[in-house]
Design a protein around this motif. Sequence first.
Motif, PDB file in Angstrom:
ATOM      1  N   GLY A 145       0.781  -1.234   0.000  1.00  0.00           N
ATOM      2  CA  GLY A 145       0.000   0.000   0.000  1.00  0.00           C
ATOM      3  C   GLY A 145       0.808   1.277   0.000  1.00  0.00           C
ATOM      4  N   ALA A 148       0.858   2.909  -4.666  1.00  0.00           N
ATOM      5  CA  ALA A 148      -0.299   2.453  -5.457  1.00  0.00           C
ATOM      6  C   ALA A 148       0.098   2.253  -6.914  1.00  0.00           C
ATOM      7  CB  ALA A 148      -1.430   3.451  -5.346  1.00  0.00           C
ATOM      8  N   GLU A 149       0.957   3.134  -7.416  1.00  0.00           N
ATOM      9  CA  GLU A 149       1.429   3.024  -8.800  1.00  0.00           C
ATOM     10  C   GLU A 149       2.884   2.570  -8.801  1.00  0.00           C
ATOM     11  OE1 GLU A 149      -0.099   6.263 -11.732  1.00  0.00           O
ATOM     12  OE2 GLU A 149      -0.118   7.115  -9.704  1.00  0.00           O
ATOM     13  N   LEU A 180       2.653 -11.687  -7.688  1.00  0.00           N
ATOM     14  CA  LEU A 180       1.185 -11.778  -7.647  1.00  0.00           C
ATOM     15  C   LEU A 180       0.620 -11.513  -9.031  1.00  0.00           C
ATOM     16  CD1 LEU A 180      -1.380 -12.098  -5.857  1.00  0.00           C
ATOM     17  CD2 LEU A 180      -1.372  -9.602  -5.631  1.00  0.00           C
ATOM     18  N   ASN A 181      -0.181 -12.469  -9.530  1.00  0.00           N
ATOM     19  CA  ASN A 181      -0.742 -12.323 -10.859  1.00  0.00           C
ATOM     20  C   ASN A 181      -2.108 -13.006 -10.919  1.00  0.00           C
ATOM     21  OD1 ASN A 181      -0.962 -11.722 -13.633  1.00  0.00           O
ATOM     22  ND2 ASN A 181       1.206 -12.145 -13.975  1.00  0.00           N
ATOM     23  N   GLN A 193       3.113  -6.574 -14.848  1.00  0.00           N
ATOM     24  CA  GLN A 193       3.497  -7.912 -14.378  1.00  0.00           C
ATOM     25  C   GLN A 193       4.423  -8.601 -15.386  1.00  0.00           C
ATOM     26  OE1 GLN A 193       0.160  -6.894 -14.018  1.00  0.00           O
ATOM     27  NE2 GLN A 193       0.549  -6.479 -11.853  1.00  0.00           N
ATOM     28  N   PHE A 233      -1.301  -1.272  -4.775  1.00  0.00           N
ATOM     29  CA  PHE A 233      -2.762  -1.335  -4.864  1.00  0.00           C
ATOM     30  C   PHE A 233      -3.246  -2.773  -4.692  1.00  0.00           C
ATOM     31  CE2 PHE A 233      -6.994  -1.371  -6.558  1.00  0.00           C
ATOM     32  CZ  PHE A 233      -7.518  -0.125  -6.230  1.00  0.00           C
ATOM     33  N   SER A 234      -2.739  -3.697  -5.505  1.00  0.00           N
ATOM     34  CA  SER A 234      -3.203  -5.095  -5.379  1.00  0.00           C
ATOM     35  C   SER A 234      -2.767  -5.696  -4.061  1.00  0.00           C
ATOM     36  CB  SER A 234      -2.721  -5.974  -6.525  1.00  0.00           C
ATOM     37  OG  SER A 234      -1.992  -5.300  -7.475  1.00  0.00           O
ATOM     38  N   ASN A 236      -2.540  -4.167  -1.233  1.00  0.00           N
ATOM     39  CA  ASN A 236      -3.470  -3.658  -0.231  1.00  0.00           C
ATOM     40  C   ASN A 236      -4.795  -4.415  -0.309  1.00  0.00           C
ATOM     41  OD1 ASN A 236      -5.664  -1.482   0.633  1.00  0.00           O
ATOM     42  ND2 ASN A 236      -3.708  -0.956   1.613  1.00  0.00           N
ATOM     43  N   VAL A 237      -5.247  -4.666  -1.544  1.00  0.00           N
ATOM     44  CA  VAL A 237      -6.480  -5.433  -1.744  1.00  0.00           C
ATOM     45  C   VAL A 237      -6.297  -6.843  -1.172  1.00  0.00           C
ATOM     46  CG1 VAL A 237      -7.937  -6.536  -3.511  1.00  0.00           C
ATOM     47  CG2 VAL A 237      -7.280  -4.134  -3.743  1.00  0.00           C
ATOM     48  N   LEU A 238      -5.149  -7.454  -1.466  1.00  0.00           N
ATOM     49  CA  LEU A 238      -4.856  -8.805  -0.988  1.00  0.00           C
ATOM     50  C   LEU A 238      -4.887  -8.857   0.538  1.00  0.00           C
ATOM     51  CD1 LEU A 238      -3.907 -11.727  -1.437  1.00  0.00           C
ATOM     52  CD2 LEU A 238      -1.590 -10.877  -1.666  1.00  0.00           C
ATOM     53  N   LYS A 240      -6.098  -6.728   2.805  1.00  0.00           N
ATOM     54  CA  LYS A 240      -7.366  -6.360   3.452  1.00  0.00           C
ATOM     55  C   LYS A 240      -8.468  -7.384   3.191  1.00  0.00           C
ATOM     56  CE  LYS A 240      -6.440  -1.458   3.913  1.00  0.00           C
ATOM     57  NZ  LYS A 240      -6.580  -0.125   3.275  1.00  0.00           N
ATOM     58  N   SER A 241      -8.393  -8.102   2.062  1.00  0.00           N
ATOM     59  CA  SER A 241      -9.420  -9.121   1.848  1.00  0.00           C
ATOM     60  C   SER A 241      -9.122 -10.351   2.701  1.00  0.00           C
ATOM     61  CB  SER A 241      -9.553  -9.485   0.376  1.00  0.00           C
ATOM     62  OG  SER A 241      -8.320  -9.864  -0.152  1.00  0.00           O
TER      63      SER A 241
ATOM     64  N   ILE B 182      -7.943   1.671  -2.029  1.00  0.00           N
ATOM     65  CA  ILE B 182      -7.059   1.379  -0.892  1.00  0.00           C
ATOM     66  C   ILE B 182      -7.364   2.300   0.279  1.00  0.00           C
ATOM     67  CG2 ILE B 182      -5.247   0.429  -2.351  1.00  0.00           C
ATOM     68  CD1 ILE B 182      -3.777   3.062  -2.201  1.00  0.00           C
ATOM     69  N   THR B 190      -5.073   5.115  -7.717  1.00  0.00           N
ATOM     70  CA  THR B 190      -4.339   5.550  -8.906  1.00  0.00           C
ATOM     71  C   THR B 190      -5.266   6.443  -9.736  1.00  0.00           C
ATOM     72  OG1 THR B 190      -5.107   3.795 -10.358  1.00  0.00           O
ATOM     73  CG2 THR B 190      -3.287   3.237  -8.886  1.00  0.00           C
ATOM     74  N   ALA B 217     -11.170  -3.543   0.487  1.00  0.00           N
ATOM     75  CA  ALA B 217     -11.350  -4.984   0.268  1.00  0.00           C
ATOM     76  C   ALA B 217     -12.001  -5.659   1.481  1.00  0.00           C
ATOM     77  CB  ALA B 217     -10.004  -5.637  -0.033  1.00  0.00           C
ATOM     78  N   ARG B 218     -11.657  -5.195   2.695  1.00  0.00           N
ATOM     79  CA  ARG B 218     -12.183  -5.884   3.879  1.00  0.00           C
ATOM     80  C   ARG B 218     -13.684  -5.687   4.047  1.00  0.00           C
ATOM     81  NH1 ARG B 218      -9.718  -1.522   6.824  1.00  0.00           N
ATOM     82  NH2 ARG B 218      -7.796  -2.683   7.148  1.00  0.00           N
ATOM     83  N   PHE B 233      -7.902  -7.091 -12.718  1.00  0.00           N
ATOM     84  CA  PHE B 233      -6.737  -7.586 -11.979  1.00  0.00           C
ATOM     85  C   PHE B 233      -7.012  -7.568 -10.471  1.00  0.00           C
ATOM     86  CE2 PHE B 233      -2.621  -7.760 -10.024  1.00  0.00           C
ATOM     87  CZ  PHE B 233      -1.859  -8.571 -10.854  1.00  0.00           C
ATOM     88  N   SER B 234      -7.390  -6.411  -9.938  1.00  0.00           N
ATOM     89  CA  SER B 234      -7.636  -6.358  -8.482  1.00  0.00           C
ATOM     90  C   SER B 234      -8.861  -7.185  -8.106  1.00  0.00           C
ATOM     91  CB  SER B 234      -7.801  -4.924  -7.970  1.00  0.00           C
ATOM     92  OG  SER B 234      -7.800  -3.985  -8.961  1.00  0.00           O
ATOM     93  N   VAL B 237      -7.693 -10.661  -7.754  1.00  0.00           N
ATOM     94  CA  VAL B 237      -6.940 -10.785  -6.496  1.00  0.00           C
ATOM     95  C   VAL B 237      -7.925 -10.856  -5.320  1.00  0.00           C
ATOM     96  CG1 VAL B 237      -5.411  -9.547  -4.898  1.00  0.00           C
ATOM     97  CG2 VAL B 237      -4.834  -9.685  -7.327  1.00  0.00           C
ATOM     98  N   LEU B 238      -8.931  -9.980  -5.342  1.00  0.00           N
ATOM     99  CA  LEU B 238      -9.931  -9.948  -4.263  1.00  0.00           C
ATOM    100  C   LEU B 238     -10.655 -11.288  -4.153  1.00  0.00           C
ATOM    101  CD1 LEU B 238     -11.617  -8.430  -2.159  1.00  0.00           C
ATOM    102  CD2 LEU B 238     -13.003  -7.516  -4.022  1.00  0.00           C
ATOM    103  N   SER B 241      -8.311 -14.223  -3.100  1.00  0.00           N
ATOM    104  CA  SER B 241      -7.816 -14.189  -1.720  1.00  0.00           C
ATOM    105  C   SER B 241      -8.948 -14.524  -0.760  1.00  0.00           C
ATOM    106  CB  SER B 241      -7.160 -12.852  -1.396  1.00  0.00           C
ATOM    107  OG  SER B 241      -8.028 -11.803  -1.674  1.00  0.00           O
ATOM    108  N   ILE B 242     -10.181 -14.182  -1.124  1.00  0.00           N
ATOM    109  CA  ILE B 242     -11.327 -14.589  -0.300  1.00  0.00           C
ATOM    110  C   ILE B 242     -11.426 -16.116  -0.313  1.00  0.00           C
ATOM    111  CG2 ILE B 242     -13.852 -14.595  -0.193  1.00  0.00           C
ATOM    112  CD1 ILE B 242     -13.772 -11.665  -1.153  1.00  0.00           C
TER     113      ILE B 242
END
Lengths: 351, 351
Positions: A145, A148-149, A180-181, A193, A233-234, A236-238, A240-241, B182, B190, B217-218, B233-234, B237-238, B241-242
């Motif tokens: 996080g 983000a870019e 991560l992809n 990526q 960004f991803s 952070n998503v990863l 937090k999820s 985020i 972004t 995400a949470r 993409f995100s 990931v979301l 990861s869930i």
Amino acid sequence: MNILIDAMGGDNAPKAPVMGALEAAKLWNVNIVLVGQEDAIRAAAKEAGCDTLPANVEIVHAPDVVDMHDDPANVCRKKKESSMVVGLRLLSEGQADAMISAGSTGALLSGATLIVKRVKGIRRAAMGPAIPNKAGSKTVLCDCGANAECTPEFLLQFGIVGSLYAKKNLDIANPRVGLLNIGTEDTKGTPLQKEAYALLTDAHNKGLVNFIGNIEARDTLLGEVDVVVCDGFSGNVLLKSIEGTAYFMGSLMKHKIFKRKSKLFGYNPLSIIGYLFCRQGVKEVTSMMDYREIGGTQFLGIKKTVIKAHGSSDALAFRNAVKQAVDAVNADFSAELETALKQLTEENADD
Amino acid sequence: MNILIDAMGGDNAPKAPVMGALEAAKLWNVNIVLVGQEDAIRAAAKEAGCDTLPANVEIVHAPDVVDMHDDPANVCRKKKESSMVVGLRLLSEGQADAMISAGSTGALLSGATLIVKRVKGIRRAAMGPAIPNKAGSKTVLCDCGANAECTPEFLLQFGIVGSLYAKKNLDIANPRVGLLNIGTEDTKGTPLQKEAYALLTDAHNKGLVNFIGNIEARDTLLGEVDVVVCDGFSGNVLLKSIEGTAYFMGSLMKHKIFKRKSKLFGYNPLSIIGYLFCRQGVKEVTSMMDYREIGGTQFLGIKKTVIKAHGSSDALAFRNAVKQAVDAVNADFSAELETALKQLTEENADD
């Protein structure tokens, strides 16, 4: 060892940081410097039943406070006398070994970058929390996080810094680094990526990282990768999820079990034992994913140890962050990181 | 109603799709068309104890098969006689109402786009799985992997199509649409998120979506948002990861409980009841997150119902995908979608 704590940062300041500091000072042989408004800190200590501070806890007064509305980019210039900036200045001047703050992530990151400075060669500092995995070890998510870019070069550096962190802080001999992809094939993902994949492969061939290729989000907790490289960004998503799902599963579990209990209650007393029995299992699992147990997140690539504690950190979280700071100082790898980055650029120059 | 099933797609083809089709044909008043290699399909049916197919299950022979190594972009041209392409052709010709395949996502998506075509005005078809949330309802994640790279306009359209899907398929009166970010402040993320935020706010002011702002995400599983808008993409990931965390927590829970049981076994028989008792709760929760229960993922923005079933779908997953296809056909909203997009562009022209 001297650990600075921003006593004014986070939702529960100054009470939580002060209480956490007092607990940590009792538990470990460490000097703690609470930075912030002296009166507020003393009041919080009194409230915690501590009228006079122990010998290994001192206060450095800082009149100002960084709040969430401050523009992170201007904090160093506009809030020179804030607890966060004063703390970072003391750290950069060598008057302490580490700094902990639960204040604004953006402000702490830009402050750490501008005042404490990045390790030579590092383009961006990253956030690299270590989360528990199925193998009973931990997995580093880098970046989570801070950025983000990202450019492919950032991701390459996250792989190198994350790998060193896993080696030195988590005692993993040869950390497996995954990108991560959205699929494992090397053709997957966006240009970011694809280019990062090429750079990491190159660094792998040069013996700088143990790159195992693309990994998917669902593999993160399975323990088949030690360092997950991703843009902020991803990442952070990863993170937090994972947090959100762990919380969701835990509460759902309690609900199911409780519902069954109340349904059976009176007819089958065994269910009560069953309930108490499950509750422990649920508690153990949910606490594994509890940020207070995970502790704070270290900024990787900064010359000295700076740890961002969760905004809603309580005393326990601050206490654990102190322990984490002590370990991080003992495992400092700035020198190795500088060498690795130097080697990378030299090798590239040779190409 | 006629539902096409790609009998050759997925890790367990043709057995799983054929068995799932036979079960579905028994359970619901629906005609099923199995597309693929006739001999293989008949053999799989025989294996499932069905020597002659029921009246509402027929076979359309397709000699060729799309495999994971085929370039998705060329499948329509190079594998004209594959089960996937033949099925999509029958769908576009109006000989069926929906198509289900567990084959290559990329191939199915480009096939659906090229053969069945997008709804007028839609820039990209999206994947919008509906996952269970804490409120006991479902949350649509859109996009979840169909489009790794997105423009702000794509995200705006994902919000509109996801909202209509939630309204018509999930019976949510006024779906709350959130933008995955985020942080919740409108300055987060972004440029993609910042611009999408502005477009969604504009669409909200025009009464086209109920945009509630950025979500993290949470928050996805907490039931405070009905549609999560994100780039593929995100979103991928979301979702993954869930899935991964749910699986991790479930297995960890079993382990903890089992460990305790074996530790106590012999000394305290109550623990055995406790174990059996918990196991049910754990099973209920983990199955909630089981993709076989969630069913397949519909391609949103395609003129007709095309459902991507999970690659490792078993008979149960295919059976549930058929139910999902039937519901989707009954809830078709292509017309409303076309109107909404028209309205949006007209309104913009007025600006």
